[in-house]
Scaffold this active site. Structure first.
Site, PDB file in Angstrom:
ATOM      1  N   CYS A  42      27.489  -7.552 -49.466  1.00  0.00           N
ATOM      2  CA  CYS A  42      26.760  -7.831 -47.487  1.00  0.00           C
ATOM      3  C   CYS A  42      28.143  -8.593 -47.664  1.00  0.00           C
ATOM      4  N   CYS A  47      27.168  -6.067 -44.080  1.00  0.00           N
ATOM      5  CA  CYS A  47      26.893  -6.240 -43.074  1.00  0.00           C
ATOM      6  C   CYS A  47      28.297  -7.547 -42.229  1.00  0.00           C
ATOM      7  N   LYS A  50      31.246  -5.275 -41.222  1.00  0.00           N
ATOM      8  CA  LYS A  50      30.914  -4.226 -39.878  1.00  0.00           C
ATOM      9  C   LYS A  50      30.167  -5.072 -39.571  1.00  0.00           C
ATOM     10  N   TYR A 177      20.819   4.011 -41.172  1.00  0.00           N
ATOM     11  CA  TYR A 177      21.927   2.577 -41.035  1.00  0.00           C
ATOM     12  C   TYR A 177      24.066   3.091 -40.804  1.00  0.00           C
ATOM     13  N   GLU A 181      25.723   3.422 -37.331  1.00  0.00           N
ATOM     14  CA  GLU A 181      26.562   2.241 -37.040  1.00  0.00           C
ATOM     15  C   GLU A 181      27.963   2.312 -36.654  1.00  0.00           C
ATOM     16  N   HIS A 438      12.901 -14.895 -16.957  1.00  0.00           N
ATOM     17  CA  HIS A 438      14.076 -14.042 -15.245  1.00  0.00           C
ATOM     18  C   HIS A 438      15.578 -14.952 -15.399  1.00  0.00           C
ATOM     19  N   GLU A 443      12.574 -10.598 -21.133  1.00  0.00           N
ATOM     20  CA  GLU A 443      11.402 -10.805 -20.774  1.00  0.00           C
ATOM     21  C   GLU A 443      10.365  -9.604 -20.403  1.00  0.00           C
TER      22      GLU A 443
HETATM   23  P1  FAD Z   1      25.358  -6.597 -53.368  1.00  0.00           P
HETATM   24  O1  FAD Z   1      24.794  -7.512 -52.123  1.00  0.00           O
HETATM   25  O2  FAD Z   1      25.218  -4.878 -53.537  1.00  0.00           O
HETATM   26  O3  FAD Z   1      25.417  -6.691 -55.427  1.00  0.00           O
HETATM   27  C1  FAD Z   1      25.429  -7.346 -56.015  1.00  0.00           C
HETATM   28  C2  FAD Z   1      26.455  -7.340 -56.823  1.00  0.00           C
HETATM   29  O4  FAD Z   1      26.012  -6.958 -58.990  1.00  0.00           O
HETATM   30  C3  FAD Z   1      28.088  -6.904 -56.562  1.00  0.00           C
HETATM   31  O5  FAD Z   1      28.610  -7.820 -56.471  1.00  0.00           O
HETATM   32  C4  FAD Z   1      27.990  -6.362 -57.853  1.00  0.00           C
HETATM   33  O6  FAD Z   1      30.127  -6.531 -58.170  1.00  0.00           O
HETATM   34  C5  FAD Z   1      27.536  -6.559 -58.767  1.00  0.00           C
HETATM   35  N1  FAD Z   1      27.889  -6.281 -60.085  1.00  0.00           N
HETATM   36  C6  FAD Z   1      26.882  -4.594 -60.451  1.00  0.00           C
HETATM   37  N2  FAD Z   1      26.906  -4.656 -61.737  1.00  0.00           N
HETATM   38  C7  FAD Z   1      27.223  -5.663 -62.336  1.00  0.00           C
HETATM   39  C8  FAD Z   1      27.097  -5.890 -63.470  1.00  0.00           C
HETATM   40  N3  FAD Z   1      26.824  -4.734 -64.530  1.00  0.00           N
HETATM   41  N4  FAD Z   1      27.256  -7.199 -64.023  1.00  0.00           N
HETATM   42  C9  FAD Z   1      26.997  -8.371 -62.717  1.00  0.00           C
HETATM   43  N5  FAD Z   1      27.424  -8.192 -61.835  1.00  0.00           N
HETATM   44  C10 FAD Z   1      27.402  -7.207 -61.252  1.00  0.00           C
HETATM   45  N6  FAD Z   1      22.149  -4.849 -44.389  1.00  0.00           N
HETATM   46  C11 FAD Z   1      21.339  -5.603 -43.464  1.00  0.00           C
HETATM   47  O7  FAD Z   1      20.232  -6.550 -43.843  1.00  0.00           O
HETATM   48  N7  FAD Z   1      22.048  -6.530 -42.179  1.00  0.00           N
HETATM   49  C12 FAD Z   1      23.278  -5.358 -42.365  1.00  0.00           C
HETATM   50  O8  FAD Z   1      23.825  -5.433 -41.223  1.00  0.00           O
HETATM   51  C13 FAD Z   1      23.807  -4.528 -43.193  1.00  0.00           C
HETATM   52  N8  FAD Z   1      24.845  -3.692 -43.371  1.00  0.00           N
HETATM   53  C14 FAD Z   1      25.314  -3.324 -44.112  1.00  0.00           C
HETATM   54  C15 FAD Z   1      26.023  -3.014 -44.399  1.00  0.00           C
HETATM   55  C16 FAD Z   1      26.763  -1.164 -44.621  1.00  0.00           C
HETATM   56  C17 FAD Z   1      28.637  -0.587 -44.722  1.00  0.00           C
HETATM   57  C18 FAD Z   1      26.692  -1.476 -45.637  1.00  0.00           C
HETATM   58  C19 FAD Z   1      26.583  -0.803 -47.426  1.00  0.00           C
HETATM   59  C20 FAD Z   1      24.810  -2.839 -46.631  1.00  0.00           C
HETATM   60  C21 FAD Z   1      24.711  -3.005 -45.245  1.00  0.00           C
HETATM   61  N9  FAD Z   1      23.525  -3.425 -45.332  1.00  0.00           N
HETATM   62  C22 FAD Z   1      23.058  -4.642 -44.571  1.00  0.00           C
HETATM   63  C23 FAD Z   1      22.999  -4.025 -46.754  1.00  0.00           C
HETATM   64  C24 FAD Z   1      23.155  -5.643 -47.188  1.00  0.00           C
HETATM   65  O9  FAD Z   1      24.484  -4.962 -47.846  1.00  0.00           O
HETATM   66  C25 FAD Z   1      22.507  -4.789 -49.643  1.00  0.00           C
HETATM   67  O10 FAD Z   1      20.711  -4.677 -48.792  1.00  0.00           O
HETATM   68  C26 FAD Z   1      23.390  -6.545 -49.946  1.00  0.00           C
HETATM   69  O11 FAD Z   1      24.085  -6.627 -49.667  1.00  0.00           O
HETATM   70  C27 FAD Z   1      22.041  -6.145 -50.361  1.00  0.00           C
HETATM   71  O12 FAD Z   1      21.876  -7.255 -51.682  1.00  0.00           O
HETATM   72  P2  FAD Z   1      22.314  -6.912 -53.390  1.00  0.00           P
HETATM   73  O13 FAD Z   1      22.390  -8.885 -54.187  1.00  0.00           O
HETATM   74  O14 FAD Z   1      21.396  -6.706 -54.104  1.00  0.00           O
HETATM   75  O15 FAD Z   1      23.202  -6.852 -53.906  1.00  0.00           O
HETATM   76  P1  NDP Z   2      20.357   5.516 -45.072  1.00  0.00           P
HETATM   77  O1  NDP Z   2      19.184   5.724 -46.317  1.00  0.00           O
HETATM   78  O2  NDP Z   2      19.534   4.560 -43.982  1.00  0.00           O
HETATM   79  O3  NDP Z   2      20.571   6.909 -44.637  1.00  0.00           O
HETATM   80  C1  NDP Z   2      20.998   8.152 -45.430  1.00  0.00           C
HETATM   81  C2  NDP Z   2      21.299   9.041 -44.680  1.00  0.00           C
HETATM   82  O4  NDP Z   2      22.292  10.162 -45.744  1.00  0.00           O
HETATM   83  C3  NDP Z   2      20.056  10.158 -43.876  1.00  0.00           C
HETATM   84  O5  NDP Z   2      20.616  10.361 -42.460  1.00  0.00           O
HETATM   85  C4  NDP Z   2      20.083  11.185 -45.633  1.00  0.00           C
HETATM   86  O6  NDP Z   2      19.482  12.203 -44.422  1.00  0.00           O
HETATM   87  C5  NDP Z   2      21.488  11.683 -45.617  1.00  0.00           C
HETATM   88  N1  NDP Z   2      21.631  12.279 -46.954  1.00  0.00           N
HETATM   89  C6  NDP Z   2      21.206  12.666 -48.056  1.00  0.00           C
HETATM   90  N2  NDP Z   2      21.958  13.016 -49.008  1.00  0.00           N
HETATM   91  C7  NDP Z   2      22.124  13.590 -48.292  1.00  0.00           C
HETATM   92  C8  NDP Z   2      22.870  14.586 -48.459  1.00  0.00           C
HETATM   93  N3  NDP Z   2      23.151  15.356 -49.825  1.00  0.00           N
HETATM   94  N4  NDP Z   2      23.245  15.863 -47.146  1.00  0.00           N
HETATM   95  C9  NDP Z   2      23.308  15.576 -46.177  1.00  0.00           C
HETATM   96  N5  NDP Z   2      23.081  14.541 -45.628  1.00  0.00           N
HETATM   97  C10 NDP Z   2      22.031  13.907 -46.911  1.00  0.00           C
HETATM   98  O7  NDP Z   2      21.568   5.147 -46.152  1.00  0.00           O
HETATM   99  P2  NDP Z   2      22.539   4.260 -45.296  1.00  0.00           P
HETATM  100  O8  NDP Z   2      23.885   4.775 -46.350  1.00  0.00           O
HETATM  101  O9  NDP Z   2      23.356   4.807 -44.485  1.00  0.00           O
HETATM  102  O10 NDP Z   2      22.421   2.645 -45.572  1.00  0.00           O
HETATM  103  C11 NDP Z   2      22.182   2.287 -47.005  1.00  0.00           C
HETATM  104  C12 NDP Z   2      20.849   1.043 -46.503  1.00  0.00           C
HETATM  105  O11 NDP Z   2      21.988  -0.214 -46.602  1.00  0.00           O
HETATM  106  C13 NDP Z   2      20.108   1.609 -45.552  1.00  0.00           C
HETATM  107  O12 NDP Z   2      19.548   2.309 -45.545  1.00  0.00           O
HETATM  108  C14 NDP Z   2      19.827  -0.279 -44.731  1.00  0.00           C
HETATM  109  O13 NDP Z   2      19.203  -0.317 -46.289  1.00  0.00           O
HETATM  110  C15 NDP Z   2      21.005  -0.936 -45.120  1.00  0.00           C
HETATM  111  N6  NDP Z   2      21.789  -0.729 -44.527  1.00  0.00           N
HETATM  112  C16 NDP Z   2      21.997  -1.490 -43.636  1.00  0.00           C
HETATM  113  C17 NDP Z   2      22.309  -1.884 -41.758  1.00  0.00           C
HETATM  114  C18 NDP Z   2      21.216  -3.043 -40.970  1.00  0.00           C
HETATM  115  O14 NDP Z   2      20.538  -3.709 -41.231  1.00  0.00           O
HETATM  116  N7  NDP Z   2      22.440  -2.683 -40.156  1.00  0.00           N
HETATM  117  C19 NDP Z   2      23.178  -0.750 -41.675  1.00  0.00           C
HETATM  118  C20 NDP Z   2      23.743  -0.240 -42.953  1.00  0.00           C
HETATM  119  C21 NDP Z   2      23.208  -0.493 -44.093  1.00  0.00           C
HETATM  120  P3  NDP Z   2      17.810  12.081 -44.520  1.00  0.00           P
HETATM  121  O15 NDP Z   2      17.269  11.161 -43.654  1.00  0.00           O
HETATM  122  O16 NDP Z   2      17.678  14.036 -43.964  1.00  0.00           O
HETATM  123  O17 NDP Z   2      17.093  12.361 -45.953  1.00  0.00           O
END
Ligand code: FAD
Ligand code: NDP
Length: 449
Positions: A42, A47, A50, A177, A181, A438, A443
Site C-alpha cells: 500500500c 494505494c 497510485k 482495478y 485506474e 445543496h 444530495e
Molecule cells: P502487503 O502490504 O503486500 O505486505 C506484505 C509484506 O510482507 C510485504 O512488505 C512483503 O515484503 C512482506 N513479506 C513477504 N514475504 C515475507 C516473508 N517470508 N517474511 C516476512 N515478510 C514477508 N487497496 C486499497 O484499499 N485502496 C487502494 O487504493 C489500493 N490501491 C492499490 C494500488 C495498487 C497498484 C496495488 C498493487 C494495490 C492496491 N491496493 C489498494 C491493495 C492494497 O495495497 C493491499 O490490499 C494491501 O497492501 C494488502 O496488505 P497486506 O498486509 O496483506 O500485504
Molecule cells: P483484479 O483482480 O482486480 O483484476 C485482474 C484482471 O486481470 C481482470 O480483469 C482479469 O480478467 C484479468 N486477467 C487475469 N488473468 C488474465 C489473463 N491471463 N489474460 C487476460 N486477462 C487476465 O486485479 P488487479 O491486479 O487489478 O488488482 C488486484 C487487487 O488489488 C484488486 O482486486 C483489488 O482488491 C486491489 N486493488 C484495489 C484498488 C482500490 O481499492 N482502489 C486499486 C488497485 C488494486 P477477468 O475479470 O476476465 O478474470
C-alpha cells in the site's frame, strides 16, 4: 536457543503493521519480520503512490476546465520527475513515522524474511530462530507474471512507480482495478492509452455502472479493446507489439503494463513445515476468525485471497489482536458490505450488492432499483455533458438498501458515510428523511424517487 515472543508477525504491510501495533498496545511482546520496506504494498507500490498520481490527474482534469471557466493560460504539463521526487518524499515521511511508532510501541522489527521450521518457530534468513505461541502470516501478494513470450518486455504495477517519464503510447492488459485506474490517470496526464480486456472491465462491480464508466473512458480517448486474447509481446524497432490471438498484432506501443491480478507471497514461507493449508492458487486458507488449520497460526490480508484492500487487512489484524491479546473473545471482521472505490476518472464507488447479485439472492420481485443520471454542476458550467450516475439497490417491503453505487466526481469521498448507513441496515425511507445538502452531487442520493 530461540528468542521467544508472545507474537511473531510475518510481513510489515498494512495487515502486519496493524497486528503488531494493536498486539503491542495490549501488552504483547511482538517480533515483526519483513525484508522489504515498511508499509508493504500500500505505502510503497500501491494505494499511496497510485493515489498521488490520481491527484495529479485530477489537477490535469481541473486544468481542462480552466479555459472554459475563463482562466487565462495553457493547460500545463506535469514535470514527471519533479512530481516523482515529491511523492517519494511524502512516502519516506510515512515510513519514518512508522519506524518511530514501532520503536515507541516496543515492537522488534527484523529486516529479513521469515520461514516456518515448526508451528511455533520461525527461522530468519540470517539463521536466527524465533519462537512464539501465536504467529500471523501477513505476507501479501505480488503481480501475476504468466509465462507469455515477451512478457519481460512489459511492466508490472510496481514498475509504474519507477518510471522516469510518461510513456507516450501505453498498452494495458487486464480489466481490473489496476488496469482501469492506470488507464484513467495516464490518459489524464497525456498518454495515448489502449486497454486490452479479455471480456469485461471490473467484473465484481455493477454492470450498468461499469458500462457508464466505459462511456467516460471512451470520451476521454481511451481505446477499449475488448475480446482480447493477448498471447505475448515482441519488439519491433524501439516499440513493443502485442500478439492478440483474436485480433492479430496490436500496437506499436512505447510501454505495456501487465495488470492481470495478483498471486500470494507464500512460496518462501515453508508452510509445510508447520502444516498450514493453502488453496490451489497458494492463498492461505482461513476461517471467519482468520485462523488457519494450525492452532496458533492466523493469516490475514492479501495472502488469504479474500478482499484485497488495505482497510480490510488492517481491520482483520486489529480484530485478531483484540481477540488474542485484548480479551475480546468475539472480535472478528465482518466481510459483508465492505465499501470500495476504483480511482478511475471519474471514480466509481460501491458498497453492498450489485443489482444482479440482489436479483439472484432475493428474486426479481423483491428488488427495486432507483437511479439518477445528471451532469454535475462543475462540468455543466464548463459546457461538458458527461454524466454522474447513482444507483440504489433496495430489497424487501421496507426497501432496505442492499447496494449503493456512485460514479462521478466526488464519489470517492461520498461513499464512506453511506457505507455506515448500509451497515446499520438503512432503508430507502431513512435516506428520504435526511435533508439534502445543496448544491452538491451527494444530495441526489437522498432525493431519488
Ligand atoms: P502487503 O502490504 O503486500 O505486505 C506484505 C509484506 O510482507 C510485504 O512488505 C512483503 O515484503 C512482506 N513479506 C513477504 N514475504 C515475507 C516473508 N517470508 N517474511 C516476512 N515478510 C514477508 N487497496 C486499497 O484499499 N485502496 C487502494 O487504493 C489500493 N490501491 C492499490 C494500488 C495498487 C497498484 C496495488 C498493487 C494495490 C492496491 N491496493 C489498494 C491493495 C492494497 O495495497 C493491499 O490490499 C494491501 O497492501 C494488502 O496488505 P497486506 O498486509 O496483506 O500485504
Ligand atoms: P483484479 O483482480 O482486480 O483484476 C485482474 C484482471 O486481470 C481482470 O480483469 C482479469 O480478467 C484479468 N486477467 C487475469 N488473468 C488474465 C489473463 N491471463 N489474460 C487476460 N486477462 C487476465 O486485479 P488487479 O491486479 O487489478 O488488482 C488486484 C487487487 O488489488 C484488486 O482486486 C483489488 O482488491 C486491489 N486493488 C484495489 C484498488 C482500490 O481499492 N482502489 C486499486 C488497485 C488494486 P477477468 O475479470 O476476465 O478474470
Amino acid at each position: 536457543m530461540a528468542d521467544t515472543y508472545d507474537l511473531i508477525v510475518l510481513g510489515a504491510g498494512s495487515g502486519g503493521l496493524a497486528a503488531s501495533f494493536r498486539a503491542a498496545r495490549h501488552g504483547a511482546r511482538v517480533a515483526m519480520l519483513d525484508p522489504g520496506a515498511l508499509g508493504g504494498t500500500c505505502v510503497n507500490v500501491g494505494c499511496v503512490p497510485k493515489k498521488s498520481l490520481w491527484f495529479a490527474a485530477q489537477i490535469a482534469h481541473a486544468m481542462q476546465l480552466a479555459g472554459p471557466y475563463g482562466f487565462d493560460g495553457g493547460t500545463g504539463v506535469l514535470d514527471w520527475e519533479r512530481f516523482r521526487q515529491r511523492r517519494l518524499a511524502y512516502i519516506d515521511g510515512i515510513k519514518q513515522r512508522y519506524e518511530e511508532r514501532l520503536a515507541a510501541a516496543g515492537v522488534q522489527w527484523l529486516r529479513e524474511a521469515g520461514r516456518f521450521v515448526a508451528p511455533d518457530t520461525i527461522a530468519t534468513e540470517s539463521g536466527a530462530e524465533l519462537r512464539a505461541p501465536r504467529i500471523v502470516i501477513a505476507t501479501g501478494a505480488r503481480p501475476q507474471s504468466p509465462p507469455l513470450p515477451g512478457f519481460e518486455l512489459g511492466l508490472l504495477s510496481d514498475d509504474m512507480f519507477t518510471l522516469r517519464e510518461l510513456p507516450r503510447r501505453m498498452a494495458i492488459v487486464g480489466g481490473g482495478y489496476i488496469a482501469v485506474e492506470f488507464a484513467g490517470l495516464l490518459r489524464a496526464l497525456g498518454s495515448e492509452v489502449t486497454l486490452h480486456v479479455r471480456e469485461r472491465l471490473l467484473r465484481t462491480f455493477d454492470a450498468e455502472m461499469v458500462s457508464c464508466l466505459e462511456e467516460h473512458m471512451r470520451t476521454q480517448g481511451i481505446t477499449l479493446a475488448t475480446g482480447a486474447r493477448i498471447a505475448g509481446a515482441r519488439r519491433e524497432g524501439d516499440a513493443i507489439v502485442l500478439e492478440d490471438d483474436a485480433c492479430g498484432a496490436q500496437g506499436p506501443y512505447d510501454a505495456v503494463l501487465w495488470a492481470l491480478g495478483r498471486v500470494p507471497n507464500t512460496g518462501r514461507l515453508d508452510l509445510d513445515a508447520a502444516g498450514v493449508q493453502r488453496d490451489d492458487k497458494g492463498h492461505v486458507l482461513t476461517d471467519a476468525w482468520q485462523n488457519t488449520n494450525v492452532p496458533g497460526i492466523a493469516a490475514l490480508g492479501d495472502v488469504t485471497g479474500r478482499l484485497a484492500l488495505t482497510p480490510v487487512a488492517v481491520a482483520a489484524a486489529r480484530r485478531l489482536a483484540d481477540r488474542w491479546f485484548g480479551g475480546m473473545n468475539e472480535a472478528k471482521l465482518d466481510y459483508d458490505d465492505v465499501p470500495s472505490v476504483v480511482f478511475a476518472e471519474p471514480p466509481l464507488a460501491a458498497v453492498g450488492l450489485t443489482e444482479a447479485q440482489a436479483r439472484e439472492r432475493f428474486g426479481d420481485e423483491a428488488v427495486r432499483v432507483y437511479r439518477s443520471r445528471f451532469t454535475p454542476m462543475q462540468w455543466a458550467l464548463a459546457g461538458l455533458h458527461g454524466q454522474s450516475v447513482m444507483k440504489l439497490v433496495c430489497v424487501g417491503v421496507d426497501e432496505r438498501i442492499a447496494g449503493v453505487h456512485v460514479l462521478g466526481p466526488g464519489a470517492d469521498e461520498m461513499l464512506q458515510g453511506f457505507a455506515v448507513a448500509v451497515k446499520m441496515g438503512a432503508c430507502k425511507r431513512d435516506l428520504e428523511a435526511t435533508v439534502a445538502i445543496h448544491p452538491s452531487s451527494a444530495e441526489e442520493l437522498v432525493l431519488m424517487s
